[in-house]
Design an enzyme around this catalytic site. Sequence first.
Site, PDB file in Angstrom:
ATOM      1  N   ASP A  28       0.879  -1.292  -0.209  1.00 55.72           N
ATOM      2  CA  ASP A  28       0.261  -0.201  -0.454  1.00 55.72           C
ATOM      3  C   ASP A  28       1.169   0.814   0.123  1.00 55.72           C
ATOM      4  O   ASP A  28       2.288   1.467   0.578  1.00 55.72           O
ATOM      5  CB  ASP A  28      -0.691   0.122   1.335  1.00 55.72           C
TER       6      ASP A  28
ATOM      7  N   ASP B  73     -10.422   2.997  -3.880  1.00 52.34           N
ATOM      8  CA  ASP B  73     -11.226   1.551  -3.111  1.00 52.34           C
ATOM      9  C   ASP B  73     -12.669   1.108  -3.179  1.00 52.34           C
ATOM     10  O   ASP B  73     -13.778   1.719  -3.250  1.00 52.34           O
ATOM     11  CB  ASP B  73     -11.418   1.708  -1.288  1.00 52.34           C
TER      12      ASP B  73
HETATM   13  C1  GLA Z   1      -5.952   1.670   1.068  1.00 53.87           C
HETATM   14  C2  GLA Z   1      -6.227   0.237   0.565  1.00 53.87           C
HETATM   15  C3  GLA Z   1      -7.086  -0.889   0.604  1.00 53.87           C
HETATM   16  C4  GLA Z   1      -7.003  -1.483   1.930  1.00 53.87           C
HETATM   17  C5  GLA Z   1      -7.543  -0.228   3.092  1.00 53.87           C
HETATM   18  C6  GLA Z   1      -6.335  -0.976   4.590  1.00 53.87           C
HETATM   19  O1  GLA Z   1      -7.092   1.712   1.568  1.00 53.87           O
HETATM   20  O2  GLA Z   1      -6.502   0.880  -0.859  1.00 53.87           O
HETATM   21  O3  GLA Z   1      -7.462  -1.650  -0.472  1.00 53.87           O
HETATM   22  O4  GLA Z   1      -5.687  -2.620   1.791  1.00 53.87           O
HETATM   23  O5  GLA Z   1      -6.074   0.424   3.197  1.00 53.87           O
HETATM   24  O6  GLA Z   1      -6.108   0.283   5.338  1.00 53.87           O
END
Ligand code: GLA
Length: 437
Positions: free
Chosen positions: A166, A227
């Site tokens: 990430d 997301d």
């Molecule tokens: C970000 C990523 C997600 C997930 C969260 C976890 O938002 O884009 O896919 O991994 O972090 O905290």
Amino acid sequence: MGTAVGSWRPAMLAWVLVLVLLAGAGALENGLARTPTMGWLHWERFMCTTDCAREPLSCVSEQLFMQMADLMVSDGWKDVGYEYVCIDDCWMSLTRDDQDRLQPDPERFPSGIRKLADYVHSKGLKLGIYGDVGNKTCAGFPGSYGYYDLDAQTFANWGVDLLKFDGCNYGTQDQLAEGYRNMSLALNKTGRSIVYSCEWPLYMRPMQKPNYTEIKHYCNHWRNFADIYDAWNSVKNTLEWTALHQDSIVDVAGPGGWNDPDMLVIGNFGLSWDQQVTQMALWAIMAAPLLMSNDLRHISPQAKWLLQNKDVIAINQDPLGKQGYCITKDNNFELWERPLSRGSYAVAVMNRQEIGGPRIFSFSTSFLGNGLACNPACSIQQILPTSEDWGLHDWVSFLNTEVNPTGTVLLKVVVIGESPAEKPVMNINKKPSPDIL
Ligand code: GLA
């Protein structure tokens, strides 16, 4: 003579360059993700649930991943290709150990990640884990900044097979890029085969246009967009973003490196049946990693049928490895196609209209594959929402298809050559009966 050699050389060099590009040099050549990764990832469904006393069945714990691994084998997921059981954020302790290594939360992962990896491997599956390029993960656990080599080695020692990396709390743009590059090199140095799943372009884009050639050089797949949520709006926005940016992202995808529109949320709460069909169909067209985030302990037979549909999975995993694209938007319909091996095409017709009932979309086969998909003839198989044979057509056949609001009809168009043996008996202007939908 001098002139001849002089003009020959640049031409030769140009050819070498073309051949190198065609060979896909520039992709992360770790031999992995030759087709889009398939598996299960905990985030969308289980998020950062850490209170196991309160929510024992949904907290992020070794129990959860062992149960998913068991079900992936016993319920046929592994048989159709789902392979990676992936841990997302919130698996860690808040502190590193006395040798600065990341460590799992001792309450929720009492056996440790090595044991969990052994368990997952004993089932013939692979284990994915999560880290962050910056100082802290998005949920506030320790980041890998300053520890890329150590963390890569720790993951390799544990027997991890995929790293989702990430980009929260990354610092400067240079640190973001350096971090993603360095972790790729660090994983490589361990000598273990570890799929490298990045979010580099997602974090980079607000400041700078991502250089996808470079990203593909370091990553096996990369997130571009926000997301995913268990909601039609979210799936719709992801598709909209992809169509809008297709000129800069489609061509770079191929064996070893894929655009990642995020998890499949099929089998959860937020999408209607038609919307689930749309997600599955379009994720196949987009050559997207198929990482389900759902609860395999409680999943409807219908969602399971969709996620385990071998014809859709075959499109997603097609060895040609070309990503599909939107050809046209018309009257709130979208027509997408994806070139497949042996001259075949996958075609998706999506009805974007959210009012009214099923609507009919009409199009000519000459629209498809720049006029080549059905030239001189083709057979068409409807794959979703139900399997149906549309028979043989020629290059100017006119097709009508009825599509539910927010739903998609997915077709496979198999070209038929001109050799006498293959000469088809034509079924021009065949209109599939609406009752198949
Ligand atoms: C970000 C990523 C997600 C997930 C969260 C976890 O938002 O884009 O896919 O991994 O972090 O905290």
